[in-house]
Design a protein around this motif. Structure first.
Motif, PDB file in Angstrom:
ATOM      1  N   ALA A  86      -9.914   1.067   9.436  1.00 61.77           N
ATOM      2  CA  ALA A  86      -9.064   2.265   9.463  1.00 61.77           C
ATOM      3  C   ALA A  86      -9.396   3.108  10.681  1.00 61.77           C
ATOM      4  O   ALA A  86     -10.567   3.364  10.958  1.00 61.77           O
TER       5      ALA A  86
ATOM      6  N   TYR B 222     -12.548  14.154   6.952  1.00 62.00           N
ATOM      7  CA  TYR B 222     -12.719  13.616   5.598  1.00 62.00           C
ATOM      8  C   TYR B 222     -12.075  14.501   4.534  1.00 62.00           C
ATOM      9  O   TYR B 222     -12.183  14.207   3.348  1.00 62.00           O
TER      10      TYR B 222
ATOM     11  N   GLU C 120       1.215   4.292  -2.820  1.00 59.91           N
ATOM     12  CA  GLU C 120       1.081   5.709  -2.492  1.00 59.91           C
ATOM     13  C   GLU C 120       2.340   6.482  -2.883  1.00 59.91           C
ATOM     14  O   GLU C 120       2.263   7.613  -3.359  1.00 59.91           O
TER      15      GLU C 120
ATOM     16  N   ARG D  54       0.823  -1.205   0.000  1.00 64.22           N
ATOM     17  CA  ARG D  54       0.000   0.000   0.000  1.00 64.22           C
ATOM     18  C   ARG D  54       0.860   1.259   0.000  1.00 64.22           C
ATOM     19  O   ARG D  54       0.603   2.210  -0.751  1.00 64.22           O
TER      20      ARG D  54
ATOM     21  N   SER E   5      -9.720  16.085   1.966  1.00 67.70           N
ATOM     22  CA  SER E   5      -8.553  15.895   1.098  1.00 67.70           C
ATOM     23  C   SER E   5      -8.968  16.370  -0.289  1.00 67.70           C
ATOM     24  O   SER E   5     -10.153  16.343  -0.647  1.00 67.70           O
TER      25      SER E   5
ATOM     26  N   THR F 226     -15.186  -0.219   8.860  1.00 68.25           N
ATOM     27  CA  THR F 226     -13.823  -0.293   8.366  1.00 68.25           C
ATOM     28  C   THR F 226     -12.857  -0.506   9.530  1.00 68.25           C
ATOM     29  O   THR F 226     -13.198  -0.263  10.689  1.00 68.25           O
TER      30      THR F 226
ATOM     31  N   LYS G  16     -10.242   9.563   6.752  1.00 69.62           N
ATOM     32  CA  LYS G  16      -9.759  10.221   5.544  1.00 69.62           C
ATOM     33  C   LYS G  16     -10.145   9.472   4.273  1.00 69.62           C
ATOM     34  O   LYS G  16     -10.541  10.071   3.277  1.00 69.62           O
ATOM     35  N   LYS G  17     -10.031   8.133   4.293  1.00 71.41           N
ATOM     36  CA  LYS G  17     -10.264   7.353   3.083  1.00 71.41           C
ATOM     37  C   LYS G  17     -11.649   6.708   3.032  1.00 71.41           C
ATOM     38  O   LYS G  17     -11.885   5.795   2.238  1.00 71.41           O
ATOM     39  N   GLN G  18     -12.562   7.200   3.863  1.00 74.29           N
ATOM     40  CA  GLN G  18     -13.884   6.580   3.912  1.00 74.29           C
ATOM     41  C   GLN G  18     -14.926   7.313   3.082  1.00 74.29           C
ATOM     42  O   GLN G  18     -16.005   6.771   2.842  1.00 74.29           O
TER      43      GLN G  18
ATOM     44  N   ASN H  32     -10.743  13.665  -2.240  1.00 81.14           N
ATOM     45  CA  ASN H  32     -12.128  13.430  -1.835  1.00 81.14           C
ATOM     46  C   ASN H  32     -13.066  14.473  -2.442  1.00 81.14           C
ATOM     47  O   ASN H  32     -14.169  14.145  -2.905  1.00 81.14           O
TER      48      ASN H  32
ATOM     49  N   ARG I 199     -13.545  13.765  -6.080  1.00 84.35           N
ATOM     50  CA  ARG I 199     -14.425  12.603  -6.299  1.00 84.35           C
ATOM     51  C   ARG I 199     -15.892  13.016  -6.157  1.00 84.35           C
ATOM     52  O   ARG I 199     -16.744  12.541  -6.918  1.00 84.35           O
TER      53      ARG I 199
END
Length: 453
Positions: free
Chosen positions: A304, A337, A225, A221, A339, A302, A308-310, A342, A345
């Protein structure tokens, strides 16, 4: 002498009693039965062979679980007792008393089908005029795993314990080889002590393998990145003709760290920071809540520890909802959340994001609250810059204010009123299914509250 009402527990009924007469007409248990009777349970019914003794109907068992989760009765044993002690549970069960093994097996067997039923309940809420999808709010909460953080074993400690146990095994073997047993303490069985240590060594070996596998996954991972960051820098250099400032990202080193750990009770759970300070063995439960109705429209679990990545997975869940539920136009979320990826997206999904750009103060001056909207950014501005401008407008501030009063009360009621603070099941897939059951129960409970008196 006081004139008390007489107490007579031996009076018989002139006619056979009916649990329907004992339960008020407006009651959550009645609503649970009505909702479940309207769901498509064909997938659950097909799973039964139809041979052997007649099983309990899935509608009844599902009703017991939903009402149980909605009223702080989670364990199968507690539900079984409630079919004797509670009029509401007796009503749902039709005066039957399924044993706890049957209830537990049903829950474990059909966790995967509950997500589809979750969508069915949302369709019903839409039909009843309770659900509007325009603006939704996303947040996460830590749910304690059914495991203690003291059951976690780090890689460094595992090596230390393993070395100690191997020395003890060698010593016990030498004791067993001696003909004279004077050195063996009274009551001690060398074979039993050897077996105990061999078992612990096997558990430690399995834990080390799990930690090493996670370290390999982390390396892959981090390498992905790292390559992504290098590609971004290369693209910037290509567009500007100048080398980007700052140091190039360091490549991942890989390898197992001494503090890497695994929980021996629930290996899928993770150590996470919890509200109020401290760390616990937890899962990170996510929920998208519709403003106004406070119904949960998407849910996930999750491993995590942060959010951040949810956002992207939850956006994908929103986009996969049936069209008849309505379209999500904007999503509210806290700074966890935030970024640029994000925000982009959300823009690609044609959902307007309102994500906090930083920590919001509790006591904002009236000048900031009623400040005029700043100058609009140019058309060439990035989605992140456009969102930052929206958050400073009166309309943006008013919309973002809905965030705290939407998902946070839902989590508060689920934890404090429904009593769901810790998972009953273990393993990521099981906990995901259980969270779907919890959110399904919340939605039915909330729909009952929204019914006109």
């Amino acid at each position: 002498m006081s004139n008390f009402r007489p107490i007579n527990r031996d009076t018989g009924f002139l006619l056979p009693p009916s649990v329907d007469e004992w339960l008020p007409q407006r009651h959550l248990a009645r609503f649970v039965v009505e909702v479940i009777d309207g769901l498509d349970l064909s997938e659950l019914i097909k799973a039964y062979r139809g041979s052997g003794s007649a099983p309990y109907h899935p509608a009844m068992l599902l009703g017991l679980l939903v009402y149980g989760y909605a009223t702080n009765t989670f364990s199968s044993r507690a539900v079984e007792r409630a079919t004797y002690d509670s009029v509401a549970f007796r009503f749902i069960a039709g005066n039957e008393h399924p044993d706890h093994d049957t209830i537990a097996a049903f829950r474990k067997r059909f966790l995967g089908q509950i997500e589809a039923l979750f969508i069915e309940v949302l369709k019903l809420a839409r039909t009843m005029g309770m659900l509007k999808m325009g603006t939704v709010a996303l947040d996460g909460t830590k749910i304690h795993a059914n495991a203690s953080r003291h059951s976690a074993l780090s890689y460094g400690h595992a090596k230390k314990i393993e070395k100690q146990l191997k020395k003890e095994v060698q010593h016990l073997l030498r004791l067993a080889e001696r003909a004279d047993a004077k050195d063996i303490p009274d009551g001690m069985s060398v074979p039993e002590e050897l077996e105990r240590r061999e078992t612990r060594l096997a558990v430690i070996a399995q834990a080390k393998v799990k930690i090493e596998e996670r370290a390999e996954e982390r390396l892959q991972r981090e390498q992905a990145e790292h390559q992504s960051k290098l590609a971004v820098r290369a693209e910037q250099e290509k567009q500007t003709g100048k080398r980007p400032g700052g140091r190039p990202p360091e490549p991942p080193t890989g390898g197992v760290r001494e503090k890497d750990q695994v929980n021996l009770t629930d290996e899928d759970s993770r150590i996470m920071k919890v509200a109020g300070g401290g760390f616990e063995q937890c899962y990170n439960a996510q929920a998208v809540v519709a403003t106004g109705s406070m119904l949960i429209v998407a849910a996930a679990v999750t491993q995590a520890p942060n959010d951040k990545k949810q956002l992207v997975p939850m956006i994908d869940k929103l986009k996969s909802l049936p069209p008849e539920l309505g379209r999500t136009r904007r999503i509210l979320a806290d700074g966890g959340y935030l970024s640029e990826a994000n925000v982009e997206r959300c823009a690609a999904a044609k959902i307007e994001p309102l994500i906090a750009m930083g920590r919001c103060g509790h006591h904002v001056s009236w000048k900031k609250r009623f400040a005029a909207a700043p100058k609009a950014p140019p058309d060439s501005a990035t989605p992140l810059q456009k969102m930052a401008h929206r958050l400073k407008t009166p309309r943006g501030r008013k919309l973002y204010a809905l965030r705290k009063q939407t998902p946070e009360p839902v989590f508060g009621i689920i934890k404090s009123v429904m009593g769901y603070r810790q998972t009953l099941l273990r393993g990521l897939e099981n906990v995901r299914g259980e969270w779907n059951l919890v959110t399904l129960s919340w939605n039915i409970k909330r729909m009952f509250a929204l019914l006109p008196a």
